[in-house]
Design an enzyme around this catalytic site. Structure first.
Site, short mmCIF file in Angstrom:
data_model
loop_
_atom_site.label_atom_id
_atom_site.label_comp_id
_atom_site.label_asym_id
_atom_site.label_seq_id
_atom_site.Cartn_x
_atom_site.Cartn_y
_atom_site.Cartn_z
N HIS A 268 0.80 -1.23 0.13
CA HIS A 268 -0.13 0.14 0.10
C HIS A 268 0.94 1.29 0.21
O HIS A 268 1.62 1.61 -0.72
CB HIS A 268 -0.46 -0.07 1.42
N HIS A 307 -1.90 -1.95 -10.36
CA HIS A 307 -3.59 -1.59 -8.71
C HIS A 307 -4.10 -2.44 -8.81
O HIS A 307 -4.92 -2.89 -10.37
CB HIS A 307 -3.89 0.03 -9.49
N ASP A 363 3.05 5.15 -6.73
CA ASP A 363 4.07 4.70 -5.48
C ASP A 363 5.45 5.55 -6.66
O ASP A 363 6.66 5.01 -5.76
CB ASP A 363 4.35 3.75 -4.73
C1 SDX Z 1 -1.00 2.06 -3.17
O1 SDX Z 1 -6.36 0.87 -3.45
C2 SDX Z 1 -5.41 2.31 -3.55
O2 SDX Z 1 -6.26 3.48 -3.52
C3 SDX Z 1 -4.31 2.51 -3.05
C4 SDX Z 1 -3.46 3.17 -3.55
C5 SDX Z 1 -3.74 5.32 -2.94
O3 SDX Z 1 -4.04 5.79 -3.22
O4 SDX Z 1 -4.61 4.30 -1.38
O5 SDX Z 1 -3.78 3.60 -4.36
C6 SDX Z 1 -1.91 3.55 -2.77
O6 SDX Z 1 -1.30 1.55 -2.72
C7 SDX Z 1 -0.58 2.34 -4.75
C8 SDX Z 1 -0.33 1.13 -4.60
C9 SDX Z 1 1.06 0.77 -4.30
N1 SDX Z 1 1.56 -1.06 -3.96
C10 SDX Z 1 2.72 -0.95 -5.21
O7 SDX Z 1 2.94 -0.98 -5.75
C11 SDX Z 1 3.08 -2.82 -4.80
C12 SDX Z 1 3.45 -3.65 -5.91
N2 SDX Z 1 2.02 -3.84 -6.74
C13 SDX Z 1 1.13 -4.68 -6.19
O8 SDX Z 1 1.11 -5.63 -5.12
C14 SDX Z 1 -0.07 -4.66 -6.61
O9 SDX Z 1 -0.06 -4.18 -7.73
C15 SDX Z 1 -1.53 -4.29 -5.49
C16 SDX Z 1 -0.85 -4.58 -4.34
C17 SDX Z 1 -1.08 -3.27 -5.66
C18 SDX Z 1 -2.86 -4.89 -6.45
O10 SDX Z 1 -2.63 -5.94 -6.10
P1 SDX Z 1 -4.02 -6.78 -7.15
O11 SDX Z 1 -5.05 -5.89 -7.67
O12 SDX Z 1 -4.99 -7.69 -5.34
O13 SDX Z 1 -3.56 -7.77 -7.76
P2 SDX Z 1 -3.03 -9.24 -7.69
O14 SDX Z 1 -2.03 -9.21 -6.96
O15 SDX Z 1 -4.42 -9.83 -7.20
O16 SDX Z 1 -2.21 -9.27 -9.29
C19 SDX Z 1 -3.02 -9.95 -10.65
C20 SDX Z 1 -1.84 -10.14 -11.67
C21 SDX Z 1 -1.46 -11.41 -10.36
O17 SDX Z 1 -0.25 -12.04 -11.36
P3 SDX Z 1 -1.67 -13.79 -11.72
O18 SDX Z 1 -1.51 -14.24 -9.92
O19 SDX Z 1 -2.39 -13.08 -12.44
O20 SDX Z 1 -0.43 -14.14 -12.09
O21 SDX Z 1 -0.41 -9.52 -11.29
C22 SDX Z 1 0.41 -9.65 -11.47
C23 SDX Z 1 0.06 -10.48 -9.88
O22 SDX Z 1 1.18 -11.37 -8.99
N3 SDX Z 1 0.61 -8.41 -10.27
C24 SDX Z 1 2.23 -8.25 -10.78
C25 SDX Z 1 2.26 -6.47 -9.33
N4 SDX Z 1 1.46 -5.86 -9.31
C26 SDX Z 1 0.39 -7.58 -9.86
N5 SDX Z 1 3.32 -8.71 -11.46
C27 SDX Z 1 4.60 -8.00 -10.84
N6 SDX Z 1 4.41 -6.89 -10.45
C28 SDX Z 1 3.58 -6.34 -9.60
N7 SDX Z 1 3.51 -4.84 -9.49
#
Ligand code: SDX
Length: 436
Positions: A268, A307, A363
């Site tokens: 997050h 996201h 971020d």
């Molecule tokens: C913020 O919600 C908000 O509004 C949050 C925020 C706010 O203003 O409050 O916008 C702020 O938290 C932004 C996000 C910051 N986090 C990161 O940058 C961490 C890296 N991102 C991931 O952990 C992820 O993208 C999330 C947590 C942000 C979202 O996760 P989801 O929606 O649960 O998506 P998911 O994990 O189910 O991913 C779907 C697929 C998966 O692959 P498969 O299982 O389909 O093979 O996409 C992949 C994930 O492995 N994936 C990524 C990835 N993010 C998702 N793979 C590599 N790198 C990534 N960053």
């Protein structure tokens, strides 16, 4: 059959049910009537991580993840970032309308006169290790303010709520600056009411022995824009925590400490700090392809990418990239930007990311900019929490005044043992327990 309804046939009983559709949703409670018999509890929805569940009605922030649209109270984030100050946007989030000039003047005056912290906070801050993470200090100190303002528990008193809102928005920069000064072993700096919100924050962070701190206007404006971009984002993890905890009528200080705790998570708001660590680990542009390969093999996620809602470029990331260029004109270009730009270039062409609709989020670039401004990575999430205070409080106010809301208490799907015979201690062997 009336429009805006869902007809469900339960194949277990042959029964058909008509359920109203409201605002693109069905009420989960309308599923409870679907039973196999009088003793049946009825159907629930099962939605781990709330991937497809609306927890509230809200008029604060609108996001269209496919189009990459973000609006606060109907105003596009791009316009607000360009035309407003952070306190102007905080007013918009909290009261629903942009302030008139007199309203803004009074609002700024009120917030400015709530920037002082109770002197006991210094003793509290001294209790932390000097090298403690500032987010731990921020969360704990926000919670501790609950002991300074016991009147905050009167959450249904509108004027009391407003006083706590003004106190929290005014004091979070002071808490953040105090945690930084504690980290570096410098004396705390008191607020200077002659300065605006961002300038005063810089004053409390960076004033040394000069009689009066003078903020670089370009840095101050960039900080103010960053505060606007981070102010609210509808039902994110931290806001969900704020709403859940405050639904028990917990005071706003303790509730906000829970929201800030959620924000601290690396998935997050903690991602901005993780992005810097990632860029340091990559080290140079030529090592980007190898790193991306490891991401695709699932070893770790690309921090600052992806996201839950945005399946397009996060509009805030675009503005931050622009803002970073303004800061670099003052501070000099952060060499890590080249690595970040190469990461983005390659990722946006790579099918792994394209297929999963993974784009840079808020971020991805913010940390590079914060570092160029002189902030240490440990401070990045604290910088996120300061402006998000306005969003959390707007969401809190909306929850408290929503007649539909009550204490949050989800259900579960029970997967444990059925009733078992008790096994006295002297007879407990792993075999006996397994047989239980
Ligand atoms: C913020 O919600 C908000 O509004 C949050 C925020 C706010 O203003 O409050 O916008 C702020 O938290 C932004 C996000 C910051 N986090 C990161 O940058 C961490 C890296 N991102 C991931 O952990 C992820 O993208 C999330 C947590 C942000 C979202 O996760 P989801 O929606 O649960 O998506 P998911 O994990 O189910 O991913 C779907 C697929 C998966 O692959 P498969 O299982 O389909 O093979 O996409 C992949 C994930 O492995 N994936 C990524 C990835 N993010 C998702 N793979 C590599 N790198 C990534 N960053």
């Amino acid at each position: 059959m009336p429009q805006n309804t869902l007809t469900i046939t339960d194949n277990r009983t042959g029964q058909t049910y008509t359920i109203p559709i409201e605002d693109g949703t069905i009420r989960a409670m309308n599923l409870r009537q679907i039973k196999t018999g009088p003793e049946d509890f009825g159907l629930m929805t099962y939605d781990p991580a709330f991937m497809n569940t609306a927890s509230c009605r809200s008029s604060i922030t609108y996001i269209d993840g496919d189009q990459g649209i973000l609006r606060y109270r109907g105003y596009p984030i791009e316009v607000l970032a360009e035309r407003c100050t952070f306190l102007e946007v905080a007013y918009l989030l909290l009261f629903g309308e942009l302030p008139t000039e007199p309203q803004l003047k009074n609002w700024v005056h009120d917030i400015t006169h709530h920037t002082m912290l109770h002197e006991s906070t210094k003793k509290f801050m001294e209790g932390f290790r000097y090298d403690g993470h500032p987010m731990g200090m921020f969360v704990s100190t926000v919670a501790a303010l609950s002991t300074v303002y016991p009147d905050a528990r009167h959450v249904h008193d509108a004027s009391n709520r407003l006083l706590q809102i003004q106190r929290l928005i005014g004091k979070v920069p002071s808490i953040a600056a105090m945690s930084y000064r504690h980290n570096v072993g410098f004396p705390y700096v008191y607020p200077d009411n002659d300065l605006n919100y961002a300038e005063n924050f810089m004053n409390m962070l960076w004033k040394m022995v000069e009689p009066k701190y003078v903020a670089n206007p370009a840095i101050a404006r960039a900080l103010d824009i960053l505060f606007i971009l981070h102010a609210d984002h509808e039902q994110n993890c931290g806001t969900n925590a704020m709403r859940s905890v405050s639904s028990a009528q917990t005071d706003p200080y303790l509730s906000m400490a829970s929201a800030a705790s959620a924000l601290a998570g690396p998935l997050h708001g903690g991602a901005n700090e993780e992005v810097l660590k990632m860029l340091d680990e990559i080290g140079s542009k030529d090592k980007v392809p190898a790193y991306i390969q490891k991401v695709k093999e699932g070893h770790f996620k690309l921090m600052g990418f992806g996201h839950r809602i945005y399946k397009n470029y996060d509009p805030r990331a675009k503005i931050i990239r622009w803002c970073a260029e303004q800061v670099f004109e003052v501070t000099g270009r952060n060499p890590k930007l080249e690595i970040a730009l190469e990461l983005e270039r390659i990722a946006l062409e790579d099918d792994y990311f394209v297929k999963r609709k993974l784009y840079p989020n808020v971020d991805f670039y913010s940390g590079i900019m914060y570092q160029a401004m002189g902030f240490r990575p440990e401070m990045f999430t604290v910088l996120f929490a300061i402006p998000r205070t306005a969003g959390w409080l707007a969401q809190w106010q909306e929850l408290i005044t929503d007649p539909e809301q009550k204490i949050a208490r989800p259900r579960q799907v029970y997967t444990g043992h059925g009733a078992r015979e008790f096994v006295p201690l002297e007879k407990r062997t792993s075999a006996a327990l397994a047989a239980g």
